[in-house]
Design a protein around this motif. Structure first.
Motif, short mmCIF file in Angstrom:
data_model
loop_
_atom_site.label_atom_id
_atom_site.label_comp_id
_atom_site.label_asym_id
_atom_site.label_seq_id
_atom_site.Cartn_x
_atom_site.Cartn_y
_atom_site.Cartn_z
N LYS A 76 0.84 -1.21 0.00
CA LYS A 76 0.00 0.00 0.00
C LYS A 76 0.87 1.26 0.00
O LYS A 76 0.50 2.28 -0.56
CB LYS A 76 -0.93 0.04 1.22
CG LYS A 76 -1.96 -1.06 1.26
CD LYS A 76 -2.99 -0.89 0.18
CE LYS A 76 -4.02 -2.01 0.24
NZ LYS A 76 -4.67 -2.28 -1.02
N ALA A 77 2.03 1.16 0.64
CA ALA A 77 2.91 2.33 0.73
C ALA A 77 3.31 2.83 -0.65
O ALA A 77 3.59 4.01 -0.85
CB ALA A 77 4.15 2.00 1.55
N VAL A 78 3.33 1.91 -1.62
CA VAL A 78 3.73 2.30 -2.97
C VAL A 78 2.68 3.21 -3.61
O VAL A 78 3.02 4.13 -4.36
CB VAL A 78 3.97 1.03 -3.83
CG1 VAL A 78 4.34 1.40 -5.26
CG2 VAL A 78 5.05 0.15 -3.21
N ASP A 79 1.42 2.98 -3.33
CA ASP A 79 0.36 3.73 -4.01
C ASP A 79 -0.36 4.76 -3.15
O ASP A 79 -0.95 5.69 -3.65
CB ASP A 79 -0.71 2.75 -4.53
CG ASP A 79 -0.13 1.80 -5.56
OD1 ASP A 79 0.67 2.26 -6.38
OD2 ASP A 79 -0.46 0.61 -5.51
N TYR A 80 -0.35 4.54 -1.84
CA TYR A 80 -1.14 5.41 -0.97
C TYR A 80 -0.34 6.64 -0.53
O TYR A 80 0.89 6.62 -0.53
CB TYR A 80 -1.53 4.64 0.30
CG TYR A 80 -2.71 3.71 0.18
CD1 TYR A 80 -3.12 3.18 -1.05
CD2 TYR A 80 -3.43 3.34 1.31
CE1 TYR A 80 -4.20 2.31 -1.13
CE2 TYR A 80 -4.52 2.47 1.23
CZ TYR A 80 -4.89 1.96 0.01
OH TYR A 80 -5.95 1.11 -0.07
N SER A 81 -1.08 7.65 -0.09
CA SER A 81 -0.41 8.76 0.59
C SER A 81 0.06 8.22 1.95
O SER A 81 -0.44 7.20 2.42
CB SER A 81 -1.40 9.91 0.81
OG SER A 81 -2.35 9.51 1.79
N TYR A 141 -0.61 9.29 4.83
CA TYR A 141 -1.72 9.26 5.79
C TYR A 141 -2.59 8.02 5.59
O TYR A 141 -2.85 7.27 6.53
CB TYR A 141 -2.57 10.54 5.68
CG TYR A 141 -3.74 10.51 6.63
CD1 TYR A 141 -3.56 10.78 7.98
CD2 TYR A 141 -5.01 10.18 6.18
CE1 TYR A 141 -4.62 10.71 8.88
CE2 TYR A 141 -6.08 10.10 7.06
CZ TYR A 141 -5.88 10.38 8.41
OH TYR A 141 -6.92 10.30 9.28
N GLU A 142 -2.97 7.78 4.32
CA GLU A 142 -3.80 6.59 4.04
C GLU A 142 -3.06 5.32 4.39
O GLU A 142 -3.64 4.38 4.95
CB GLU A 142 -4.16 6.54 2.55
CG GLU A 142 -5.14 7.58 2.10
CD GLU A 142 -5.23 7.61 0.57
OE1 GLU A 142 -6.33 7.55 0.04
OE2 GLU A 142 -4.15 7.67 -0.08
N GLY A 143 -1.77 5.31 4.07
CA GLY A 143 -0.96 4.13 4.36
C GLY A 143 -0.89 3.85 5.85
O GLY A 143 -0.99 2.71 6.29
N MET A 144 -0.75 4.91 6.63
CA MET A 144 -0.69 4.74 8.10
C MET A 144 -2.00 4.19 8.64
O MET A 144 -2.00 3.39 9.57
CB MET A 144 -0.39 6.08 8.77
CG MET A 144 0.90 6.70 8.32
SD MET A 144 2.29 6.24 9.30
CE MET A 144 2.04 7.21 10.74
N GLN A 145 -3.14 4.68 8.07
CA GLN A 145 -4.43 4.17 8.54
C GLN A 145 -4.53 2.67 8.25
O GLN A 145 -5.02 1.89 9.06
CB GLN A 145 -5.61 4.91 7.87
CG GLN A 145 -5.61 6.41 8.03
CD GLN A 145 -5.39 6.84 9.46
OE1 GLN A 145 -6.10 6.44 10.38
NE2 GLN A 145 -4.36 7.65 9.69
N PHE A 146 -4.06 2.31 7.06
CA PHE A 146 -4.11 0.91 6.64
C PHE A 146 -3.22 0.05 7.56
O PHE A 146 -3.63 -1.00 8.05
CB PHE A 146 -3.63 0.80 5.18
CG PHE A 146 -3.86 -0.56 4.61
CD1 PHE A 146 -5.06 -0.86 3.99
CD2 PHE A 146 -2.89 -1.54 4.71
CE1 PHE A 146 -5.28 -2.13 3.48
CE2 PHE A 146 -3.11 -2.81 4.21
CZ PHE A 146 -4.30 -3.10 3.58
#
Ligand code: CAA
Length: 258
Positions: free
Chosen positions: A214-219, A221-226
């Motif tokens: 997810k870190a590759v595609d997400y911001s 913030y979004e990545g941290m939530q995930f």
């Protein structure tokens, strides 16, 4: 287990080793081979007795790319209707850790296949390239995207435009390859690492993989939530209880993947 025509599979110590098996054409990836590969990977992904998948090539190459003979006379509409790259998309959805053990050529689709894996171990003899440009096309199975995300736009364009081959050492320096080892030690070293990985708690390994991807595609913030959701989720697992109890009781944990 070996009902396949274009791949061979061997399972030992919870590690499935899948070998591309068209050595007479340097493991050129025809469509049926990719279909078999997807089928095998998905089968092992669902098998509780397999914890790591290793991908390698038989003969003197990992894979010299998509089968040029098979696609030479295709037209755009045939390709659109075949939708063959949907199979490649499925390869990227495998949840268990995958490691490519690359010796000799990893060209075009062969390089893309190696980049689909989570980790890449290379023999000193490995050579990587995207030579599609030399035959009037371009990568179609994720090469422009995965290489760029790994090494950045400037370097990626250089390799993709020239089609030149990079050595294992160059690939290592660019961060594409995890380890470069002597040819005779490639499988041994890969298996040694795979065995270590197979002993880790499978659910942690799985959710870490998911979060890193997810870190590759997400911001961020979004990545941290995930990441956080996956962290919480692991507290529903028996392995989390076992891991923490073992720490407190000063003994080795026994992880079961539940
Ligand atoms: N497709 C079909 N056959 C292939 C192949 C390929 N990608 N790569 C190699 N072969 C075959 C050769 O035709 C040859 O078969 P014959 O013995 O029947 O002639 C056999 O494998 C051995 O190859 P060479 O004799 O050419 O071996 P070499 O050591 O002299 O050269 C090589 C090796 C540099 C890899 C050369 O074979 C080569 O350039 N191959 C093509 C590489 C390439 O262009 N790959 C990209 C394909 S396109 C793609 O992958 C698109 C995508 O994104 C999905």
């Amino acid at each position: 287990m070996n009902d396949f025509q274009y791949i061979r599979i061997n399972i030992e110590e919870q590690i499935a080793v899948i070998e591309l098996n068209r050595p007479h054409v340097l493991n050129a990836l025809n469509r049926n081979m990719v279909m078999e590969l997807v089928q095998a990977m998905e089968m092992h992904d669902r098998d509780d007795d397999v914890r790591v998948i290793v991908l390698t090539g038989r003969g003197r190459a990992f894979a010299a790319g998509a089968d040029i003979d098979e696609m030479a006379s295709d037209d755009s509409i045939t390709l659109e209707l075949l939708n063959q790259f949907a199979d490649w998309d499925r390869l990227a959805l495998i949840k268990k850790p995958t490691i490519a053990a690359v010796h000799g050529f990893a060209l075009g689709g062969g390089f893309e296949l190696a980049l689909c894996c989570d980790l890449l171990f290379a023999s000193e003899t490995a050579e990587f390239a995207f030579p599609e440009v030399n035959i009037g096309v371009m990568p179609g199975a994720g090469g422009t995207q995965r290489l760029t995300k790994l090494i950045g736009k400037t370097k990626a364009l250089e390799w993709l435009w020239t089609g030149e081959r990079m050595s294992a050492k160059e690939a290592y320096e660019l961060g594409i390859v995890n380890r470069v080892v002597a040819p005779e030690l490639l499988l041994e070293e890969t298996m040694r690492f795979a065995r270590k990985l197979a002993k880790q708690p499978p659910l942690s390994v799985r959710f870490i993989k998911e979060a890193v991807h997810k870190a590759v595609d997400y911001s961020i913030y979004e990545g941290m939530q995930f990441e956080r959701k996956n962290f919480y989720l692991l507290f529903s697992s028996e392995d989390q209880k076992e891991g923490m109890r073992a720490f407190i009781e000063k003994r080795k944990p026994h992880f079961q993947g539940r």
